[in-house]
Write a protein that holds these residues in place. Structure first.
Motif, PDB file in Angstrom:
ATOM      1  N   LYS A   1      50.294  74.524  17.063  1.00  0.00           N
ATOM      2  CA  LYS A   1      50.922  75.147  15.898  1.00  0.00           C
ATOM      3  C   LYS A   1      50.734  74.212  14.700  1.00  0.00           C
ATOM      4  N   ASN A   2      51.803  73.781  14.076  1.00  0.00           N
ATOM      5  CA  ASN A   2      51.593  72.935  12.888  1.00  0.00           C
ATOM      6  C   ASN A   2      51.928  71.467  13.161  1.00  0.00           C
ATOM      7  N   LYS A   3      51.811  71.050  14.425  1.00  0.00           N
ATOM      8  CA  LYS A   3      52.040  69.643  14.746  1.00  0.00           C
ATOM      9  C   LYS A   3      50.807  69.059  15.427  1.00  0.00           C
ATOM     10  N   ILE A   4      50.599  67.778  15.198  1.00  0.00           N
ATOM     11  CA  ILE A   4      49.509  67.087  15.895  1.00  0.00           C
ATOM     12  C   ILE A   4      50.152  66.135  16.896  1.00  0.00           C
ATOM     13  N   PHE A   5      49.798  66.290  18.148  1.00  0.00           N
ATOM     14  CA  PHE A   5      50.360  65.450  19.205  1.00  0.00           C
ATOM     15  C   PHE A   5      49.324  64.450  19.696  1.00  0.00           C
ATOM     16  N   ILE A   6      49.840  63.405  20.323  1.00  0.00           N
ATOM     17  CA  ILE A   6      48.935  62.387  20.857  1.00  0.00           C
ATOM     18  C   ILE A   6      49.223  62.151  22.341  1.00  0.00           C
ATOM     19  N   ARG A   7      48.142  62.087  23.117  1.00  0.00           N
ATOM     20  CA  ARG A   7      48.271  61.577  24.491  1.00  0.00           C
ATOM     21  C   ARG A   7      47.959  60.084  24.415  1.00  0.00           C
ATOM     22  N   GLN A   8      48.865  59.272  24.911  1.00  0.00           N
ATOM     23  CA  GLN A   8      48.662  57.831  24.835  1.00  0.00           C
ATOM     24  C   GLN A   8      49.090  57.187  26.145  1.00  0.00           C
ATOM     25  N   PRO A   9      48.538  56.016  26.443  1.00  0.00           N
ATOM     26  CA  PRO A   9      48.909  55.368  27.705  1.00  0.00           C
ATOM     27  C   PRO A   9      50.368  54.923  27.688  1.00  0.00           C
ATOM     28  N   VAL A  10      51.045  55.141  28.782  1.00  0.00           N
ATOM     29  CA  VAL A  10      52.419  54.623  28.875  1.00  0.00           C
ATOM     30  C   VAL A  10      52.424  53.308  29.652  1.00  0.00           C
ATOM     31  N   ILE A  11      51.359  53.072  30.435  1.00  0.00           N
ATOM     32  CA  ILE A  11      51.134  51.761  31.057  1.00  0.00           C
ATOM     33  C   ILE A  11      49.631  51.454  30.969  1.00  0.00           C
ATOM     34  N   GLU A  12      49.278  50.209  31.232  1.00  0.00           N
ATOM     35  CA  GLU A  12      47.867  49.834  31.306  1.00  0.00           C
ATOM     36  C   GLU A  12      47.258  50.470  32.551  1.00  0.00           C
ATOM     37  N   PRO A  13      45.939  50.748  32.550  1.00  0.00           N
ATOM     38  CA  PRO A  13      45.329  51.303  33.774  1.00  0.00           C
ATOM     39  C   PRO A  13      45.611  50.413  34.979  1.00  0.00           C
ATOM     40  N   LEU A  14      45.939  51.061  36.096  1.00  0.00           N
ATOM     41  CA  LEU A  14      46.252  50.301  37.315  1.00  0.00           C
ATOM     42  C   LEU A  14      44.995  49.690  37.926  1.00  0.00           C
ATOM     43  N   TYR A  15      43.847  50.358  37.698  1.00  0.00           N
ATOM     44  CA  TYR A  15      42.616  49.946  38.382  1.00  0.00           C
ATOM     45  C   TYR A  15      41.487  49.791  37.361  1.00  0.00           C
ATOM     46  N   ASP A  16      40.283  49.581  37.884  1.00  0.00           N
ATOM     47  CA  ASP A  16      39.112  49.402  37.026  1.00  0.00           C
ATOM     48  C   ASP A  16      38.573  50.782  36.614  1.00  0.00           C
ATOM     49  N   THR A  17      39.376  51.476  35.810  1.00  0.00           N
ATOM     50  CA  THR A  17      39.026  52.840  35.395  1.00  0.00           C
ATOM     51  C   THR A  17      38.939  52.891  33.877  1.00  0.00           C
ATOM     52  N   LYS A  18      38.389  53.983  33.349  1.00  0.00           N
ATOM     53  CA  LYS A  18      38.267  54.133  31.889  1.00  0.00           C
ATOM     54  C   LYS A  18      38.682  55.544  31.488  1.00  0.00           C
ATOM     55  N   SER A  19      39.028  55.701  30.211  1.00  0.00           N
ATOM     56  CA  SER A  19      39.272  57.056  29.687  1.00  0.00           C
ATOM     57  C   SER A  19      37.931  57.781  29.632  1.00  0.00           C
ATOM     58  N   SER A  20      37.974  59.109  29.712  1.00  0.00           N
ATOM     59  CA  SER A  20      36.705  59.842  29.628  1.00  0.00           C
ATOM     60  C   SER A  20      36.093  59.648  28.234  1.00  0.00           C
ATOM     61  N   LEU A  21      36.940  59.443  27.223  1.00  0.00           N
ATOM     62  CA  LEU A  21      36.399  59.194  25.875  1.00  0.00           C
ATOM     63  C   LEU A  21      35.429  58.015  25.898  1.00  0.00           C
ATOM     64  N   MET A  22      35.804  56.966  26.644  1.00  0.00           N
ATOM     65  CA  MET A  22      34.941  55.784  26.697  1.00  0.00           C
ATOM     66  C   MET A  22      33.794  55.972  27.689  1.00  0.00           C
ATOM     67  N   ILE A  23      34.047  56.734  28.759  1.00  0.00           N
ATOM     68  CA  ILE A  23      32.943  56.992  29.710  1.00  0.00           C
ATOM     69  C   ILE A  23      31.826  57.750  28.991  1.00  0.00           C
TER      70      ILE A  23
END
Ligand code: SF4
Length: 727
Positions: free
Chosen positions: A489-511
């Motif tokens: 609607k008329n709001k912009i939301f953000i998905r953000q990390p609530v903790i650091e990655p637990l393992y050797d993984t990456k966001s798909s944005l970086m992949i």
């Protein structure tokens, strides 16, 4: 800092975020956010962080309570329109998904035969270099078109799409044709918009067909539906099965599968014959009414009764009640309707029925899509994409000229791999999608995967498709990562990390970004890291990323559309097209019409599939908390059928279709038509990497035939008929 104070705090933050004048930062400056701002409460080892759920595609607002780096609790964000403060069971259980021992903890490269489940650990550099090398090899030898890309609806999907366009392939598979193509195509052809909203709050009469909101949860819509029921609003459900939505409804109509359009055509017949439609609206805003009058003449309630097995008197009564409640009356656009080749016609009849009621943009009626377009976010500036060479392997538009280009026909892609016609794909990059379990004819999908030169999968766990991959690139879970911004609607939301990655993984944005770099395509994804990308997306708005992260959302003024003016529809006539100009141009019947669906033989049953409230499609069955509340799928059999084959609840039965055979436990009930068998999808995993759910229940994809609606490209899943016997 109590939870009550916290909730109060988030509401206060919301209020501060609204209503400043243009030219001044709309989000309150940091000082104004004050100490009640939840993001500022990271004291004594406890903090609350707002983010967006990804246990399904609905994107609810979440507030995560984190203690000393451990996520302790998830709650719904009261400021988020998609869930109004509540999380569904799947959303609540996200913590278990994140801490699951079955997470993929580092990149993997296959070390045994494909599908053997043997991999070795690799570094990110090695895994991405190897993936890029294989993709380049395919491109050099067969052309970019020999690489297929697949992804499902998610916040990073636009960047995946940039990657595939930069690579230069026309071959892209989404989930759409397995889900809602018939609905979106029908509404697009009628209203020029694929998916109008529904005003539940003021609706006085609702008809659902193939929309089981109590189990296929769309959080705020499900809540709104329940409120409607509580208020005593008339809710009619057409469903061959007594679903939980049917249980809440005021009237359940156990329609014969595939015949919903007969019901709606007969409703239209009554409304036209008795002049119960909104004549002023129809004259001003629609075209093709006269053709409709001619077409529906023969579709009397008595005719429909023979098709759909709903009494003519009931159809007549509902038509009159519905028209009396108009314009606050909605025949819901639904989702999957009845999954037959004629579902497009069902949806067209539904779209036209709404138009006759004049409920467009009226309280309690259909509402134009008010979502802010993602186009209004800042866009990445990159060179023009190369021209994709070659025709699409999903058959659009050469085999399916009426299917909208963006929707696609995922189920046909495997045929080309197996037949080599019109050309053969050689590689498949799949992100967050599990075609082995979602696409009909599971064995065909596995055969196609086995034939390819290269398969890479991006996922958080070893899905059934990842199990056949040469490389698995492990994604961070949604509570550990950023994704693209989301305007709702008329709001912009953000998905953000609530903790650091637990393992050797990456966001798909970086992949995607790092893979693009390795492919020599880095200029198409011009960002250094996630923060850089999100700042570019946020550029048009007077708010900093830090402020957005703190508040969880940013409210944009003046983006609500003004619907008080005369309506304009994005069709070629500018009107609601009761008679579709696109269908007419293609030489097809332009008004909604009846197409007789196939029927099972005497010893066969319709196979119906659907959802349960505790699981999301193919994704959550390995979640141990959810398994505790919904441990396995069973085959719903009518008591008369169970008696005939001599089984009781929890006995094993064998279901056999033209393409496969499964053994599954029976659930004996009066709550299904005697000619139907129902099972929840998503069980019957073949990946041994899903240790909690491997071997539980049975997969409908092992039974489903591949049948495609030539107009919408929708997969007609319910045109699969099965035999049942005691195991
Ligand atoms: Fe999460 Fe449930 Fe919302 Fe889906 S509906 S996003 S699973 S809370």
């Amino acid at each position: 800092f109590s939870r009550r104070q916290f909730i109060k705090g988030t509401v206060a933050t919301a209020a501060l975020g609204v209503g400043a004048t243009a030219g001044i930062g709309l989000l309150a400056p940091e000082a104004s956010l004050g100490t009640d701002n939840p993001a500022q409460t990271a004291t004594k080892g406890t903090k609350f962080v707002t983010t967006i759920c990804e246990q399904c595609v609905w994107r609810c607002g979440v507030i995560a309570k984190v203690e000393n780096g451990v996520v302790k609790m998830l709650e719904g964000n009261p400021n988020h329109p998609n869930n109004l403060g509540k999380l569904c069971p799947r959303g609540n259980a996200a913590i278990e998904t994140m801490y699951s021992p079955d997470r993929i903890k580092f990149p993997l490269i296959r070390a045994g035969a494909r599908g053997s489940g043997l991999w070795r650990r690799a570094s990110w550099d090695e895994a991405l270099s190897y993936t890029a090398e294989q993709m380049k090899k395919i491109k050099d030898k067969y052309g970019a078109k020999a690489m297929m890309f697949n992804s499902t609806d998610n916040l990073s999907q636009p960047f995946f799409e940039i990657l595939l366009k930069a690579f230069g392939t026309p071959n892209y598979g989404t989930q759409r044709s397995l889900c809602f193509n018939s609905m979106t195509t029908a509404f697009l052809y009628t209203y020029g918009t694929p998916q109008p909203g529904t005003d539940y709050s003021q609706c006085k009469y609702m008809i659902f067909t193939g929309r089981n909101l109590a189990e296929g949860i769309s959080n705020n819509e499900t809540q709104e539906m329940i409120e409607m029921v509580a208020k005593g609003v008339k809710v009619v459900v057409l469903d061959p099965r007594f679903s939980k939505t049917a249980a809440k409804a005021t009237e359940w109509l156990p329609v014969r599968p595939g015949t919903d359009s007969a019901f709606f055509l007969a409703m239209i017949h009554v409304i036209v014959a008795e002049k119960l439609y909104d004549e002023v609206f129809v004259n001003k805003y629609t075209q093709g009414f006269e053709d409709l009058v001619t077409e529906v003449k023969e579709y009397t309630p008595e005719w429909a009764e023979k098709k759909c097995e709903i009494a003519a008197t009931t159809i007549q009564r509902i038509a009159r009640e519905f028209a009396a409640a108009a314009p606050a009356a909605i025949a819901h656009p639904n989702w999957r309707t009845s999954n037959f080749v004629n579902s497009f016609q069902t949806e067209r009849a539904i779209a036209v029925l709404n138009a006759l009621m004049g409920n467009w943009a009226q309280p309690g009626g259909l509402i134009p899509d008010q979502e802010m377009s993602t186009a209004k976010l800042g866009v990445l500036s990159h060179p023009p994409f190369p021209q994709a060479q070659g025709i699409r392997l999903d058959g659009v538009p050469w085999q399916y000229p009426l299917v909208p280009l963006a929707y696609g026909v995922i189920q046909t892609m495997r045929d080309n791999i197996l037949s080599g016609k019109p050309y053969e794909a050689k590689g498949w990059l799949i992100s967050r999608q599990n075609p082995v379990l979602s696409v009909p004819e599971r064995q065909k999908t596995i055969n196609a995967l086995m034939k390819l030169d290269f398969v890479a999968v991006i996922d958080i766990q070893a899905s059934d498709t990842a199990y056949y991959a040469d490389v698995i690139l492990p994604e961070s879970y949604y509570l550990e990562r950023y994704d693209g911004l989301i305007p709702i609607k008329n709001k912009i939301f953000i998905r953000q990390p609530v903790i650091e990655p637990l393992y050797d993984t990456k966001s798909s944005l970086m992949i995607y970004k790092e893979l693009a770099d390795k492919l020599g395509l880095g200029e198409f994804l011009p960002y250094k890291d996630e923060m850089d990308l999100l700042s570019q997306q946020l550029k048009p708005f007077p708010v900093s990323l830090e402020d957005l992260k703190r508040a969880g959302y940013y409210e944009v003024e003046n983006l609500k559309e003004d619907h008080s003016k005369d309506f304009e529809f994005q069709t070629s006539s500018g009107k609601i097209e009761i008679s579709s100009s696109i269908m007419a141009q293609m030489g097809k019947k332009a008004v909604p019409t009846w197409n007789e669906p196939p029927r099972p033989k005497e010893d066969q049953y319709y196979l119906l599939t659907g959802k349960t409230a505790q699981h999301t499609q193919m994704f959550t069955q390995n979640n141990r908390w959810l398994l505790e509340v919904f441990p396995v799928n069973r085959a719903w059999l009518h008591t008369s059928v169970a008696k005939k084959i001599g089984v009781k609840t929890d006995d094993d039965v064998v279901l056999e279709s033209e393409v496969g055979k499964v053994t599954i436990k029976a659930y004996v009930t009066e709550g299904i038509r005697p000619d139907c068998i129902f099972m929840v999808g998503g069980f019957g995993h073949v990946s041994k990497g899903l240790k909690s759910s491997y071997g539980l229940g049975a997969s409908d994809s092992a039974l489903h035939k591949t049948v495609t609606d030539p107009i919408s490209g929708g997969s007609a899943l319910s045109e699969t008929f099965v035999k049942v016997s005691k195991a």
